[in-house]
Design a protein around this motif. Sequence first.
Motif, mmCIF file in Angstrom:
data_model
loop_
_atom_site.group_PDB
_atom_site.id
_atom_site.type_symbol
_atom_site.label_atom_id
_atom_site.label_comp_id
_atom_site.label_asym_id
_atom_site.label_seq_id
_atom_site.Cartn_x
_atom_site.Cartn_y
_atom_site.Cartn_z
ATOM 1 N N ALA A 1 -1.828 15.209 -8.857
ATOM 2 C CA ALA A 1 -3.153 14.719 -8.475
ATOM 3 C C ALA A 1 -3.110 13.237 -8.147
ATOM 4 O O ALA A 1 -3.841 12.774 -7.272
ATOM 5 N N GLY A 2 -2.276 12.511 -8.865
ATOM 6 C CA GLY A 2 -2.226 11.069 -8.692
ATOM 7 C C GLY A 2 -1.196 10.640 -7.662
ATOM 8 O O GLY A 2 -0.479 11.457 -7.081
ATOM 9 N N GLN A 3 -1.164 9.344 -7.454
ATOM 10 C CA GLN A 3 -0.199 8.781 -6.523
ATOM 11 C C GLN A 3 0.591 7.693 -7.241
ATOM 12 O O GLN A 3 0.039 6.909 -8.009
ATOM 13 N N MET A 4 1.886 7.692 -6.982
ATOM 14 C CA MET A 4 2.788 6.738 -7.616
ATOM 15 C C MET A 4 2.750 5.432 -6.825
ATOM 16 O O MET A 4 2.984 5.428 -5.619
ATOM 17 N N HIS A 5 2.456 4.349 -7.526
ATOM 18 C CA HIS A 5 2.422 3.028 -6.919
ATOM 19 C C HIS A 5 3.538 2.189 -7.514
ATOM 20 O O HIS A 5 3.792 2.246 -8.713
ATOM 21 N N ARG A 6 4.184 1.397 -6.673
ATOM 22 C CA ARG A 6 5.244 0.532 -7.171
ATOM 23 C C ARG A 6 4.617 -0.686 -7.839
ATOM 24 O O ARG A 6 3.761 -1.350 -7.269
ATOM 25 N N THR A 7 5.067 -0.970 -9.045
ATOM 26 C CA THR A 7 4.547 -2.091 -9.805
ATOM 27 C C THR A 7 5.643 -2.601 -10.733
ATOM 28 O O THR A 7 6.759 -2.100 -10.710
ATOM 29 N N ARG A 8 5.326 -3.574 -11.529
ATOM 30 C CA ARG A 8 6.292 -4.116 -12.500
ATOM 31 C C ARG A 8 5.761 -3.861 -13.904
ATOM 32 O O ARG A 8 4.580 -4.094 -14.178
ATOM 33 N N ALA B 1 9.052 -0.377 -11.266
ATOM 34 C CA ALA B 1 8.861 1.038 -11.570
ATOM 35 C C ALA B 1 7.765 1.609 -10.668
ATOM 36 O O ALA B 1 7.003 0.877 -10.053
ATOM 37 N N TRP B 2 7.739 2.934 -10.591
ATOM 38 C CA TRP B 2 6.671 3.667 -9.918
ATOM 39 C C TRP B 2 5.782 4.239 -11.021
ATOM 40 O O TRP B 2 6.270 4.913 -11.919
ATOM 41 N N VAL B 3 4.469 3.973 -10.958
ATOM 42 C CA VAL B 3 3.541 4.430 -11.987
ATOM 43 C C VAL B 3 2.414 5.224 -11.341
ATOM 44 O O VAL B 3 1.827 4.785 -10.350
ATOM 45 N N CYS B 4 2.122 6.393 -11.934
ATOM 46 C CA CYS B 4 1.039 7.240 -11.424
ATOM 47 C C CYS B 4 -0.298 6.661 -11.842
ATOM 48 O O CYS B 4 -0.488 6.275 -13.006
ATOM 49 N N ASP B 5 -1.242 6.631 -10.914
ATOM 50 C CA ASP B 5 -2.555 6.066 -11.215
ATOM 51 C C ASP B 5 -3.452 7.037 -11.984
ATOM 52 O O ASP B 5 -4.486 6.634 -12.498
ATOM 53 N N VAL B 6 -3.050 8.306 -12.132
ATOM 54 C CA VAL B 6 -3.862 9.273 -12.868
ATOM 55 C C VAL B 6 -3.266 9.546 -14.252
ATOM 56 O O VAL B 6 -3.900 9.342 -15.277
ATOM 57 N N CYS B 7 -2.011 10.011 -14.298
ATOM 58 C CA CYS B 7 -1.421 10.410 -15.583
ATOM 59 C C CYS B 7 -0.570 9.320 -16.230
ATOM 60 O O CYS B 7 -0.216 9.429 -17.396
ATOM 61 N N GLU C 1 0.814 -1.214 0.000
ATOM 62 C CA GLU C 1 0.000 0.000 0.000
ATOM 63 C C GLU C 1 0.853 1.271 0.000
ATOM 64 O O GLU C 1 0.338 2.361 0.067
ATOM 65 N N PHE C 2 2.157 1.145 -0.072
ATOM 66 C CA PHE C 2 3.046 2.306 -0.034
ATOM 67 C C PHE C 2 2.932 3.083 -1.343
ATOM 68 O O PHE C 2 2.944 2.504 -2.416
ATOM 69 N N PHE C 3 2.812 4.414 -1.261
ATOM 70 C CA PHE C 3 2.718 5.247 -2.455
ATOM 71 C C PHE C 3 3.312 6.619 -2.147
ATOM 72 O O PHE C 3 3.477 7.001 -0.997
#
Length: 102
Positions: free
Chosen positions: A22-29, A48-54, A12-14
């Motif tokens: 506006a968005g939050q970066m989530h760690r994903t692959r 990578a860290w990916v923004c859930d908005v942009c 759940e870390f972001f």
Amino acid sequence: MKFDRNRMLPSEFFIPCSECQAGQMHRTRVVYYTWLGEDLITVPDFPAWVCDVCGRREYDLNALNQLSLILSPNAGKTTVRQRRINPKTAPRQKGRRVSRAE
């Protein structure tokens, strides 16, 4: 809060997105693409860290460093160190010592 051993961070870390704020970066692959000369290299499951908005992507620096070591032209080659050969120094001339009394 669950802990995912593969990601080494709580799932759940972001962090806030630096691009859209506006968005939050989530760690994903994700799949990482890069050019190596004329060849396109793809790396699946790259952290990578990916923004859930942009959708902005920021790649993990440790993973990028490891990948650059693997893709370097000298990867897997043994490094041969050449010995430095010191030029022979001329023997010192013995001179007369100068005393302070002179």
